[in-house]
Design a protein around this motif. Structure first.
Motif, PDB file in Angstrom:
ATOM      1  N   GLU A   1     -17.604  56.046 -47.886  1.00 23.92           N
ATOM      2  CA  GLU A   1     -18.352  54.905 -47.353  1.00 23.92           C
ATOM      3  C   GLU A   1     -17.536  54.128 -46.351  1.00 23.92           C
ATOM      4  O   GLU A   1     -18.041  53.686 -45.308  1.00 23.92           O
ATOM      5  CB  GLU A   1     -18.785  53.985 -48.506  1.00 23.92           C
ATOM      6  N   ILE A   2     -16.265  53.942 -46.637  1.00 21.09           N
ATOM      7  CA  ILE A   2     -15.390  53.223 -45.710  1.00 21.09           C
ATOM      8  C   ILE A   2     -15.255  53.999 -44.407  1.00 21.09           C
ATOM      9  O   ILE A   2     -15.357  53.431 -43.307  1.00 21.09           O
ATOM     10  CB  ILE A   2     -14.000  53.005 -46.348  1.00 21.09           C
ATOM     11  N   ALA A   3     -15.038  55.307 -44.505  1.00 21.99           N
ATOM     12  CA  ALA A   3     -14.832  56.129 -43.320  1.00 21.99           C
ATOM     13  C   ALA A   3     -16.052  56.147 -42.409  1.00 21.99           C
ATOM     14  O   ALA A   3     -15.929  56.312 -41.191  1.00 21.99           O
ATOM     15  CB  ALA A   3     -14.455  57.544 -43.728  1.00 21.99           C
ATOM     16  N   ARG A   4     -17.241  55.988 -42.987  1.00 24.15           N
ATOM     17  CA  ARG A   4     -18.461  56.009 -42.165  1.00 24.15           C
ATOM     18  C   ARG A   4     -18.661  54.731 -41.377  1.00 24.15           C
ATOM     19  O   ARG A   4     -19.516  54.673 -40.483  1.00 24.15           O
ATOM     20  CB  ARG A   4     -19.690  56.245 -43.059  1.00 24.15           C
ATOM     21  N   THR A   5     -17.913  53.679 -41.679  1.00 28.65           N
ATOM     22  CA  THR A   5     -18.125  52.382 -41.041  1.00 28.65           C
ATOM     23  C   THR A   5     -17.406  52.310 -39.692  1.00 28.65           C
ATOM     24  O   THR A   5     -16.233  52.661 -39.602  1.00 28.65           O
ATOM     25  CB  THR A   5     -17.586  51.253 -41.939  1.00 28.65           C
TER      26      THR A   5
ATOM     27  N   ALA B   1     -11.919  42.576 -30.368  1.00 27.46           N
ATOM     28  CA  ALA B   1     -11.529  43.984 -30.357  1.00 27.46           C
ATOM     29  C   ALA B   1     -12.280  44.740 -31.456  1.00 27.46           C
ATOM     30  O   ALA B   1     -12.322  44.300 -32.611  1.00 27.46           O
ATOM     31  CB  ALA B   1     -10.027  44.119 -30.565  1.00 27.46           C
ATOM     32  N   ASP B   2     -12.863  45.864 -31.092  1.00 28.74           N
ATOM     33  CA  ASP B   2     -13.587  46.676 -32.070  1.00 28.74           C
ATOM     34  C   ASP B   2     -12.663  47.092 -33.210  1.00 28.74           C
ATOM     35  O   ASP B   2     -13.073  47.125 -34.382  1.00 28.74           O
ATOM     36  CB  ASP B   2     -14.165  47.910 -31.380  1.00 28.74           C
ATOM     37  N   GLY B   3     -11.409  47.377 -32.898  1.00 27.49           N
ATOM     38  CA  GLY B   3     -10.474  47.779 -33.937  1.00 27.49           C
ATOM     39  C   GLY B   3     -10.248  46.691 -34.969  1.00 27.49           C
ATOM     40  O   GLY B   3     -10.158  46.972 -36.175  1.00 27.49           O
ATOM     41  N   ALA B   4     -10.161  45.435 -34.528  1.00 27.93           N
ATOM     42  CA  ALA B   4      -9.959  44.329 -35.461  1.00 27.93           C
ATOM     43  C   ALA B   4     -11.176  44.145 -36.358  1.00 27.93           C
ATOM     44  O   ALA B   4     -11.050  43.858 -37.560  1.00 27.93           O
ATOM     45  CB  ALA B   4      -9.665  43.049 -34.685  1.00 27.93           C
ATOM     46  N   THR B   5     -12.370  44.299 -35.767  1.00 25.57           N
ATOM     47  CA  THR B   5     -13.602  44.172 -36.543  1.00 25.57           C
ATOM     48  C   THR B   5     -13.706  45.269 -37.593  1.00 25.57           C
ATOM     49  O   THR B   5     -14.009  45.010 -38.763  1.00 25.57           O
ATOM     50  CB  THR B   5     -14.818  44.246 -35.603  1.00 25.57           C
ATOM     51  N   ARG B   6     -13.429  46.502 -37.196  1.00 31.38           N
ATOM     52  CA  ARG B   6     -13.517  47.612 -38.143  1.00 31.38           C
ATOM     53  C   ARG B   6     -12.454  47.501 -39.230  1.00 31.38           C
ATOM     54  O   ARG B   6     -12.722  47.816 -40.402  1.00 31.38           O
ATOM     55  CB  ARG B   6     -13.396  48.941 -37.400  1.00 31.38           C
ATOM     56  N   LEU B   7     -11.256  47.049 -38.870  1.00 33.96           N
ATOM     57  CA  LEU B   7     -10.218  46.869 -39.878  1.00 33.96           C
ATOM     58  C   LEU B   7     -10.662  45.855 -40.925  1.00 33.96           C
ATOM     59  O   LEU B   7     -10.533  46.091 -42.137  1.00 33.96           O
ATOM     60  CB  LEU B   7      -8.913  46.422 -39.218  1.00 33.96           C
ATOM     61  N   LEU B   8     -11.198  44.735 -40.492  1.00 34.48           N
ATOM     62  CA  LEU B   8     -11.708  43.721 -41.421  1.00 34.48           C
ATOM     63  C   LEU B   8     -12.786  44.307 -42.329  1.00 34.48           C
ATOM     64  O   LEU B   8     -12.780  44.092 -43.550  1.00 34.48           O
ATOM     65  CB  LEU B   8     -12.253  42.528 -40.632  1.00 34.48           C
ATOM     66  N   GLN B   9     -13.727  45.031 -41.748  1.00 30.12           N
ATOM     67  CA  GLN B   9     -14.804  45.605 -42.551  1.00 30.12           C
ATOM     68  C   GLN B   9     -14.269  46.614 -43.561  1.00 30.12           C
ATOM     69  O   GLN B   9     -14.681  46.611 -44.730  1.00 30.12           O
ATOM     70  CB  GLN B   9     -15.837  46.258 -41.632  1.00 30.12           C
ATOM     71  N   HIS B  10     -13.350  47.465 -43.129  1.00 35.26           N
ATOM     72  CA  HIS B  10     -12.773  48.451 -44.044  1.00 35.26           C
ATOM     73  C   HIS B  10     -12.017  47.761 -45.180  1.00 35.26           C
ATOM     74  O   HIS B  10     -12.098  48.195 -46.345  1.00 35.26           O
ATOM     75  CB  HIS B  10     -11.818  49.365 -43.279  1.00 35.26           C
ATOM     76  N   GLU B  11     -11.281  46.708 -44.854  1.00 34.99           N
ATOM     77  CA  GLU B  11     -10.552  45.968 -45.891  1.00 34.99           C
ATOM     78  C   GLU B  11     -11.514  45.411 -46.942  1.00 34.99           C
ATOM     79  O   GLU B  11     -11.287  45.550 -48.150  1.00 34.99           O
ATOM     80  CB  GLU B  11      -9.764  44.829 -45.252  1.00 34.99           C
ATOM     81  N   ALA B  12     -12.580  44.790 -46.467  1.00 39.49           N
ATOM     82  CA  ALA B  12     -13.541  44.177 -47.391  1.00 39.49           C
ATOM     83  C   ALA B  12     -14.273  45.230 -48.216  1.00 39.49           C
ATOM     84  O   ALA B  12     -14.523  45.033 -49.420  1.00 39.49           O
ATOM     85  CB  ALA B  12     -14.534  43.323 -46.615  1.00 39.49           C
ATOM     86  N   LEU B  13     -14.613  46.351 -47.597  1.00 36.70           N
ATOM     87  CA  LEU B  13     -15.299  47.411 -48.338  1.00 36.70           C
ATOM     88  C   LEU B  13     -14.411  47.979 -49.436  1.00 36.70           C
ATOM     89  O   LEU B  13     -14.859  48.185 -50.575  1.00 36.70           O
ATOM     90  CB  LEU B  13     -15.732  48.519 -47.370  1.00 36.70           C
TER      91      LEU B  13
ATOM     92  N   PRO C   1      -6.883  54.640 -47.479  1.00 36.58           N
ATOM     93  CA  PRO C   1      -8.282  54.833 -47.076  1.00 36.58           C
ATOM     94  C   PRO C   1      -8.826  53.730 -46.157  1.00 36.58           C
ATOM     95  O   PRO C   1      -9.738  53.977 -45.363  1.00 36.58           O
ATOM     96  CB  PRO C   1      -9.031  54.839 -48.414  1.00 36.58           C
ATOM     97  N   ILE C   2      -8.269  52.535 -46.241  1.00 39.45           N
ATOM     98  CA  ILE C   2      -8.728  51.446 -45.374  1.00 39.45           C
ATOM     99  C   ILE C   2      -8.573  51.804 -43.902  1.00 39.45           C
ATOM    100  O   ILE C   2      -9.430  51.466 -43.074  1.00 39.45           O
ATOM    101  CB  ILE C   2      -7.961  50.142 -45.689  1.00 39.45           C
TER     102      ILE C   2
END
Length: 231
Positions: free
Chosen positions: A227-231, A206-218, A142-143
């Motif tokens: 919730e993760i998918a919406r980020t 990179a937007d991808g790196a930022t989103r990956l970090l956010q998904h990991e933390a969520l 899911p991340i």
């Protein structure tokens, strides 16, 4: 708002080649955008306090390999600090490790099992920092659902020694070999994510790196897949 503690490289866990203060601040800023309040602490024995972890939803290690310097605290001084972190993990507290955090306690089999892999001295390496491509294992977890491959300017860690039980989130290709960059493991009974990105703040441009970090933390802090998918 969820609460995180970022331990930022200092004392024996300052790698000398990394601006941990800058990257820890950038991580905190990125997490604030997904309602995670990250407090930064220098990684020194006296700063690792049980009181800080009692209400923490996540601990992030943004540190280096831990070779003791002449002015650094010795093993005895670090004993209580590591006991405090172990107690947090034993009660199921989630953990994120960034970049060279994979090099701490590389010779400890128990630590390797806990985090899913390590930087192995004499084997692990990285080519010179450069533009590279991160390959996202989109269907693996899911991340990474909804994420795509992305470019990054970073050190691309290679030949890390990993446990077969990990779930790969992202890789890169070097010398014709696909190398793990980010993974998740629950082998030791708690949620753990390792992400090798983040040598410098430019790695998070990179937007991808930022989103990956956010998904990991969520995911680590218990967010739902939706919730993760919406980020």
């Amino acid at each position: 708002m969820k609460k995180a503690v970022i331990y930022s490289g200092a004392d024996r866990y300052d790698g000398k080649f990394h601006d941990h203060a800058a990257t820890s601040q950038r991580i905190a800023e990125i997490l604030r955008d997904v309602e995670i309040d990250a407090r930064i602490r220098g990684f020194r024995p006296r700063y690792v306090r049980a009181a800080d972890l009692d209400d923490a939803d996540l601990v992030i290690l943004n540190v280096a390999n831990g070779l003791q310097g002449p002015d650094d605290a010795d093993d005895a001084a670090w004993a209580d600090a590591w006991s405090t972190i172990d107690a947090y993990l034993e009660r199921g507290g989630p953990l994120m490790l960034r970049h060279l955090s994979s090099a701490i306690f590389a010779g400890d089999p128990a630590w390797k099992r806990r985090i899913g892999g390590v930087w192995l001295p004499g084997t692990s390496m990285h080519p010179p920092i450069s533009d590279a491509t991160v390959t996202v294992k989109t269907d693996a977890h899911p991340i990474v659902a909804g994420l795509t491959n992305f470019p990054v300017y970073d050190e691309m860690y290679s030949y890390l020694q990993t446990d077969p039980a990990i779930t790969l989130l992202a890789t890169h290709t070097f010398e014709g070999i696909e190398h793990p960059l980010a993974w998740v493991t629950e082998a030791a009974g708690t949620r753990v994510v390792y992400d090798a990105l983040g040598h410098g703040v430019e790695a998070f441009d990179a937007d991808g790196a930022t989103r990956l970090l956010q998904h990991e933390a969520l995911w680590l802090t218990g967010a739902s897949d939706a919730e993760i998918a919406r980020t």
